[in-house]
Design a protein around this motif. Structure first.
Motif: not given
Length: 740
Positions: A589-590, A545-546, A551-552, A557-558
């Motif tokens: 995100v990283r 889930d994390s 990914i979302k 961000v992309m």
């Protein structure tokens, strides 16, 4: 030729004893004559007795004794195959272990009274398979269908309120557990569910579950326990031993029998019955006799055995011939009659020569022995038997000196010479056992048990078969606990058969109890392993889930980086601040991606499955791309960072695919294991062996094992039950928080 009772041949030692008695009697007779009769008179008396005839009579009696003993050993030959069937029904006990079952309107309480009643019923069963499901807030298969009533009783004794951790009363879930795991769907009859509960259900839709049971040909016999009118309070005891009663929302809970629900459940199944015990006596033995014993039964198992025609009458007839011959032979010498008026002297040649008379007796004995030899020759070739016996003796000598390979060679040659010999088959099993080839040893011991007519040898063969199965289980404990459990359960069945053949074989009883204890410990280990897997899978789902959330965020961000990379955006006010904000978002995100990777490493510290290892590798690549994207954003190059972010996104999705694929493969493998197990259960017969398992030398060491569930199956079970309950309830379903 087979002997039904080899031990009776020990009576042949009476023959030399009889010979000694004859010699002693002759000696005492001569001694008495010398004392009481004068020498001249003794000579005349001796002339009237034929010593050779007296010896012949003794020999005839001893030979008759030999044939009588052989007949008592029940010699038999001319084997004919016969199939023995064991018929019965499948009976699944479904026992409520919720807190309401400790109400004391039945002494000592409802649960203990129900357990006693189940034990009484099992004692009256006639070849039926039994199983046990316990339930409260969830349901669990405590004992799969088995013919091993001893093991069933062992599992029944272990049942208490702690058998199910979650409180509540989900009768519908218990019935669905029986349908999914307790019974197979190959036949829509011969199945009974004996449901023992107070009927207080917490929205698990038991009637709908019973309807499904009826469609599958399962009959429900519902036993209602408890006071239906007033009810009883539920006693509880605190850590200090103080007794009080269960309370809910500040008020004491009164548990009442819900007979209406149980009656509906029974009525929707074919031939179902509801028995309102209430606070009266529970006689499940009578329930079995009246409702189950007379019902149609199916073949539970079948076994093909060889039955030999007993020929003891032949040996008795031969013994009778020798006894008649003994009566015909007279000890007195024959005298010829002289001419009338002559003196009392006997004429010359009137006395029959003793050598001629003895010769006739010897001829009679020889002819009788030859006749017996011809009759016995029908059974087997003496030369072949002697040859096989010689090879067995050589094999035994090699076995005693520890030369098992050499002994194996001799026994195999003997099996070629005498393929129907149970002794040869037993010895082959013995040498394979010592060589730790338990599969072949088991096969040979079973072969010996099928061939022999000696109950003692058959019992030892089944006992050794049980030892082989026990050792096979011990070998598999570390690699496959489910297969080990199956082998241990088979060993119990073999020990039981050994005891049926020879109740005095105490080693079998002792080993059977040890095997049952090992089974119980192993089942506990399997259950703990499943619980650990369940917790691990829960944590893995949280990690997934994390990762999905990361990914979302990476996608978002992309998208922003692509927008900021447009040359027209660079001239807009606040562009640098927006790039800096995206740099911060990319760092977040990283950090989330690294957190997912670290949690995977922590979750699989001991051994990381290959799909998880691959997912971790993809996450490493994603972190590298994210680092590049952070640098690009710091250099105010959002367009370039978008390319790195896209690569990171690809790696993150690959990691997600590996993690979810790993879970799906486990489920598919589980389904295949269950199908294979069902096929084995259908093909398996109750193959029922004088050695103890190597690891049990000092201690003297049915069925079907529980289905092999993965952690995912356990986790999904409750979701599936909830889904079914929601479908039944519709939109008006409300959560139930009661735990009794």
């Amino acid at each position: 030729m087979q002997l039904g009772n080899v031990r009776i041949l020990l009576l042949l030692w009476l023959v030399p004893v009889l010979a000694v008695l004859y010699i002693w009697a002759a000696y005492k007779r001569r001694q008495a004559l010398r004392i009481f009769v004068e020498a001249d008179l003794l000579k005349k008396i001796s002339m009237s007795i034929n010593p050779a005839a007296r010896r012949t009579k003794a020999v005839l009696v001893m030979i008759a004794a030999i044939f009588i003993v052989v007949s008592l050993a029940r010699p038999a030959w001319n084997p004919k195959p016969r199939t023995v069937e064991r018929r019965g029904r499948d009976i699944m006990f479904v026992l409520d272990v919720s807190r309401s079952m400790i109400a004391e309107d039945l002494a000592p309480n409802r649960l203990k009274r129900a357990k006693l009643a189940i034990g009484d019923m099992v004692a009256s069963l006639e070849g039926d398979r039994v199983g046990l499901v316990v339930f409260a807030g969830t349901a669990a298969l405590k004992c799969p269908l088995t013919l091993d009533y001893g093991f069933f009783n062992l599992m029944l004794e272990d049942v208490d309120l702690n058998s199910i951790a979650r409180g509540g009363t989900m009768i519908g879930d218990a019935v669905r557990k029986v349908l999914d795991e307790g019974f197979d769907d190959q036949e829509k009859k011969y199945k009974d569910v004996i449901l023992i509960t107070d009927g207080e259900d917490h929205d698990s839709f038991p009637v709908e579950a019973a309807e499904e049971a009826g469609r599958r040909g399962v009959r429900i016999i519902a036993i209602g326990l408890g006071d239906e009118r007033q009810g009883r309070r539920i006693p509880v005891t605190d850590a200090h031993g103080n007794r009080s009663f269960l309370k809910y929302n500040g008020q004491e809970v009164w548990s009442r029998l819900d007979a209406a629900t149980l009656r509906k459940m029974a009525n929707v199944t074919p031939g179902g019955r509801y028995l309102n015990v209430a606070t009266g006596a529970i006689d499940l033995g009578e329930v079995y006799v009246k409702l189950i014993a007379g019902e149609e039964k199916r073949e539970i198992e079948s076994l093909t055995i060889k039955l030999y025609e007993e020929k003891y009458q032949i040996f008795l007839a031969i013994a009778l011939i020798f006894l008649l011959a003994e009566l015909i032979v007279t000890e007195r010498r024959r005298r010829g009659g002289g001419p009338a008026g002559s003196s009392g002297r006997s004429s010359g040649g009137s006395v029959a020569g003793p050598s001629g008379h003895a010769s006739g007796m010897i001829k009679l004995i020889v002819l009788s022995i030859l006749s017996a030899g011809m009759i016995l020759g029908v059974a087997a070739s003496p030369s072949m038997a002697e040859s096989a016996g010689s090879l067995v003796s050589k094999g035994n000598s090699s076995f005693d000196t520890g030369e098992f390979e050499k002994a194996l060679g001799f026994y195999e040659q003997a099996s070629v010479r005498s393929p129907e010999s149970p002794i040869v088959a037993f010895n082959l099993g013995d040498v394979y056992y010592r060589m730790e080839d338990y599969a072949k040893a088991r096969e040979k011991f079973q072969e010996a048990a099928m061939k022999t007519r000696d109950l003692s040898l058959e019992a030892r063969a089944w006992f050794n078969t049980g030892n082989c199965a026990f050792n096979e289980g011990t070998r598999q404990v570390d690699s496959d606990m489910e297969k080990a459990l199956q082998a241990y359960q088979e060993s119990v069945g073999f020990y039981q058969t050994a005891l049926e053949k020879d109740p005095l074989l105490t080693d079998a009883a002792h080993n059977m109890e040890i095997a049952r204890l090992v089974i119980k410990d192993l089942m506990d280990k399997i259950q703990k392993q499943k619980e650990q897997m369940e917790k691990q899978q829960e944590k893995l789902r949280a990690v997934v889930d994390s990762l999905v959330a990361a990914i979302k965020r990476q996608e978002k961000v992309m998208e922003n980086s692509l927008v900021l990379g447009d040359d027209r955006q660079k001239m807009a006010a606040g562009w640098k601040e927006k790039v800096a904000a995206e740099e911060s978002n990319e760092r977040d995100v990283r950090s989330s991606t690294m957190s997912v990777k670290d949690r995977l490493s922590e979750l699989f510290q001991d051994e990381m499955p290959e799909p998880v290892r691959q997912a971790s590798s993809h996450l490493d690549s994603a972190v590298v791309n994210q680092d590049d994207a952070v640098v690009d954003l710091a250099n105010a190059e959002p367009g370039t960072s978008a390319v790195d972010q896209e690569q990171a996104l690809i790696q993150m999705k690959k990691a997600l695919e590996k993690l979810t694929k790993n879970d799906d493969q486990k489920q598919k493998g589980q389904d295949k294991d269950q199908q294979d197990q069902q096929q084995q259960d259908q093909q398996q017969q109750d193959q029922k062996g004088d050695q103890k398992p190597p690891d049990q030398q000092d201690q003297q060491a049915k069925q079907e094992p529980p289905k092999n569930e993965t952690a995912r199956a356990i986790l999904d079970e409750e979701k599936e039950n909830r889904k079914k309950r929601k479908q039944q309830a519709g939109s008006g379903h409300k959560k139930v928080e009661k735990d009794w």
